[in-house]
Design a protein around this motif. Structure first.
Motif, mmCIF file in Angstrom:
data_model
loop_
_atom_site.group_PDB
_atom_site.id
_atom_site.type_symbol
_atom_site.label_atom_id
_atom_site.label_comp_id
_atom_site.label_asym_id
_atom_site.label_seq_id
_atom_site.Cartn_x
_atom_site.Cartn_y
_atom_site.Cartn_z
ATOM 1 N N VAL A 1 0.684 -0.797 0.145
ATOM 2 C CA VAL A 1 0.102 -0.210 -0.360
ATOM 3 C C VAL A 1 1.271 1.225 0.046
ATOM 4 N N VAL A 2 0.945 2.057 -0.873
ATOM 5 C CA VAL A 2 2.077 2.952 -1.532
ATOM 6 C C VAL A 2 1.341 4.323 -1.511
ATOM 7 N N PHE A 3 1.977 5.090 -0.671
ATOM 8 C CA PHE A 3 1.344 6.580 -0.251
ATOM 9 C C PHE A 3 2.636 7.966 -0.979
ATOM 10 N N SER A 4 2.216 8.365 -0.948
ATOM 11 C CA SER A 4 2.922 9.990 -2.008
ATOM 12 C C SER A 4 2.401 10.650 -1.923
ATOM 13 N N GLY A 5 2.009 11.818 -1.112
ATOM 14 C CA GLY A 5 1.728 13.147 -0.890
ATOM 15 C C GLY A 5 -0.013 12.912 -0.824
ATOM 16 N N VAL B 1 -2.421 7.465 -2.848
ATOM 17 C CA VAL B 1 -1.691 5.816 -2.269
ATOM 18 C C VAL B 1 -2.450 5.352 -4.479
ATOM 19 N N LEU B 2 -0.966 4.638 -4.830
ATOM 20 C CA LEU B 2 -0.801 3.998 -5.750
ATOM 21 C C LEU B 2 -1.465 3.004 -6.194
ATOM 22 N N VAL B 3 -1.878 2.690 -7.245
ATOM 23 C CA VAL B 3 -2.736 1.589 -7.341
ATOM 24 C C VAL B 3 -2.531 1.315 -9.169
ATOM 25 N N LEU B 4 -3.149 -0.019 -9.345
ATOM 26 C CA LEU B 4 -2.898 -0.964 -10.543
ATOM 27 C C LEU B 4 -4.420 -0.414 -11.376
ATOM 28 N N ALA C 1 -8.380 -0.018 4.425
ATOM 29 C CA ALA C 1 -8.320 0.677 4.928
ATOM 30 C C ALA C 1 -7.176 0.311 6.456
ATOM 31 N N GLN C 2 -6.794 -0.331 6.347
ATOM 32 C CA GLN C 2 -5.958 -0.920 7.449
ATOM 33 C C GLN C 2 -4.855 0.338 7.237
ATOM 34 N N ALA C 3 -5.156 0.598 6.290
ATOM 35 C CA ALA C 3 -3.596 1.216 6.450
ATOM 36 C C ALA C 3 -3.393 2.970 6.576
ATOM 37 N N ILE C 4 -4.689 3.299 6.285
ATOM 38 C CA ILE C 4 -5.384 4.671 6.983
ATOM 39 C C ILE C 4 -5.986 5.098 7.832
ATOM 40 N N ARG C 5 -6.237 3.554 9.042
ATOM 41 C CA ARG C 5 -6.710 3.672 10.204
ATOM 42 C C ARG C 5 -5.962 3.888 11.368
ATOM 43 N N PRO C 6 -6.497 5.589 12.095
ATOM 44 C CA PRO C 6 -4.840 6.388 12.741
ATOM 45 C C PRO C 6 -4.816 4.691 13.822
ATOM 46 N N PRO C 7 -3.509 4.782 13.918
ATOM 47 C CA PRO C 7 -3.530 3.885 15.175
ATOM 48 C C PRO C 7 -4.490 3.906 16.677
ATOM 49 N N PHE D 1 -0.166 -2.898 -16.442
ATOM 50 C CA PHE D 1 -1.224 -2.212 -15.932
ATOM 51 C C PHE D 1 -1.149 -0.487 -15.860
ATOM 52 N N VAL D 2 -1.508 0.313 -15.761
ATOM 53 C CA VAL D 2 -1.447 1.679 -15.718
ATOM 54 C C VAL D 2 -1.685 1.941 -14.262
ATOM 55 N N THR D 3 -0.249 2.469 -14.053
ATOM 56 C CA THR D 3 0.077 3.107 -11.872
ATOM 57 C C THR D 3 -0.915 4.962 -11.945
ATOM 58 N N GLU D 4 -1.992 4.672 -11.176
ATOM 59 C CA GLU D 4 -2.601 6.495 -11.249
ATOM 60 C C GLU D 4 -2.091 6.398 -9.582
ATOM 61 N N TRP D 5 -2.097 7.541 -9.438
ATOM 62 C CA TRP D 5 -2.589 7.611 -7.785
ATOM 63 C C TRP D 5 -3.957 8.438 -7.755
ATOM 64 N N ILE D 6 -4.143 7.533 -6.625
ATOM 65 C CA ILE D 6 -5.260 8.123 -6.159
ATOM 66 C C ILE D 6 -6.037 8.483 -4.685
ATOM 67 N N ASP D 7 -7.207 9.382 -4.127
ATOM 68 C CA ASP D 7 -7.310 9.193 -2.669
ATOM 69 C C ASP D 7 -7.596 8.283 -2.536
ATOM 70 N N PRO D 8 -6.848 7.517 -0.756
ATOM 71 C CA PRO D 8 -6.689 6.379 -0.371
ATOM 72 C C PRO D 8 -8.548 6.040 -0.113
ATOM 73 N N SER D 9 -9.304 6.993 0.363
ATOM 74 C CA SER D 9 -10.660 6.896 0.860
ATOM 75 C C SER D 9 -11.178 6.214 -1.138
ATOM 76 N N GLU D 10 -11.007 7.079 -1.536
ATOM 77 C CA GLU D 10 -11.667 6.200 -3.185
ATOM 78 C C GLU D 10 -11.156 5.281 -3.517
ATOM 79 N N ALA D 11 -9.728 4.972 -2.668
ATOM 80 C CA ALA D 11 -9.446 2.758 -2.695
ATOM 81 C C ALA D 11 -9.831 2.391 -2.411
ATOM 82 N N ALA D 12 -10.738 2.130 -1.065
ATOM 83 C CA ALA D 12 -10.535 2.065 -0.384
ATOM 84 C C ALA D 12 -12.563 1.113 -0.932
ATOM 85 N N VAL D 13 -13.034 2.313 -1.455
ATOM 86 C CA VAL D 13 -14.459 1.936 -2.178
ATOM 87 C C VAL D 13 -13.966 1.466 -3.534
ATOM 88 N N GLU D 14 -13.120 1.665 -4.108
ATOM 89 C CA GLU D 14 -13.036 0.766 -6.239
ATOM 90 C C GLU D 14 -12.533 0.098 -6.037
#
Length: 132
Positions: free
Chosen positions: A12-16, A19-22, A125-131, A101-114
């Motif tokens: 689960v790769v983050f930048s800015g 999150v990175l999706v394929l 959801a695990q990666a973005i859940r606050p500790p 694959f086409v690499t895309e960067w999307i909002d994590p909340s969008e990825a959690a649904v899409e």
């Protein structure tokens, strides 16, 4: 029914804040980068390698998610695999990744649904859940 067992490593790769999706068009799906753990390879090494191979991004592991057992039928076989996911930060784009694959960067909340696969939506959801 034949049973196939294996392990995978992925990221689960983050930048800015994204999150990175394929994205794959055939078959159509939106997924996280992951792949088989090779003989003699550990899960973190496989995860970093698979992210690079599939997306073209080199990454650094910053966290680990709990392993997950996944079961499904595919081509008349029962597949049982253990998935190891790591939270990562993108370091550098080294190439274009796999042509399927086409690499895309999307909002994590969008990825959690899409994301196509429920197990991968749960990883986001695990990666973005606050500790706790």
């Amino acid at each position: 029914m034949e049973v196939v067992r294996y392990e995978t490593g992925g990221g689960v790769v983050f930048s800015g804040g994204r999150v990175l999706v394929l994205r794959r068009t055939d078959p159509p799906e939106l997924r996280l980068p992951k792949g088989h753990i090779d003989p003699g390879e550990d899960a973190p090494t496989a995860a970093v390698r698979e992210v690079l191979e599939e997306s073209g991004w080199s990454c650094r592991i910053i966290g680990e998610l709990p392993p997950t057992a996944v079961r499904f039928e595919h081509d008349g076989r029962l597949v049982e695999r253990t998935e190891y996911y790591f939270v990562m930060t993108a370091v550098e784009r080294l190439d274009d990744g796999e042509s399927q694959f086409v690499t895309e960067w999307i909002d994590p909340s969008e990825a959690a649904v899409e994301l196509t696969f429920e197990a991968e939506r749960a990883r986001i959801a695990q990666a973005i859940r606050p500790p706790s």
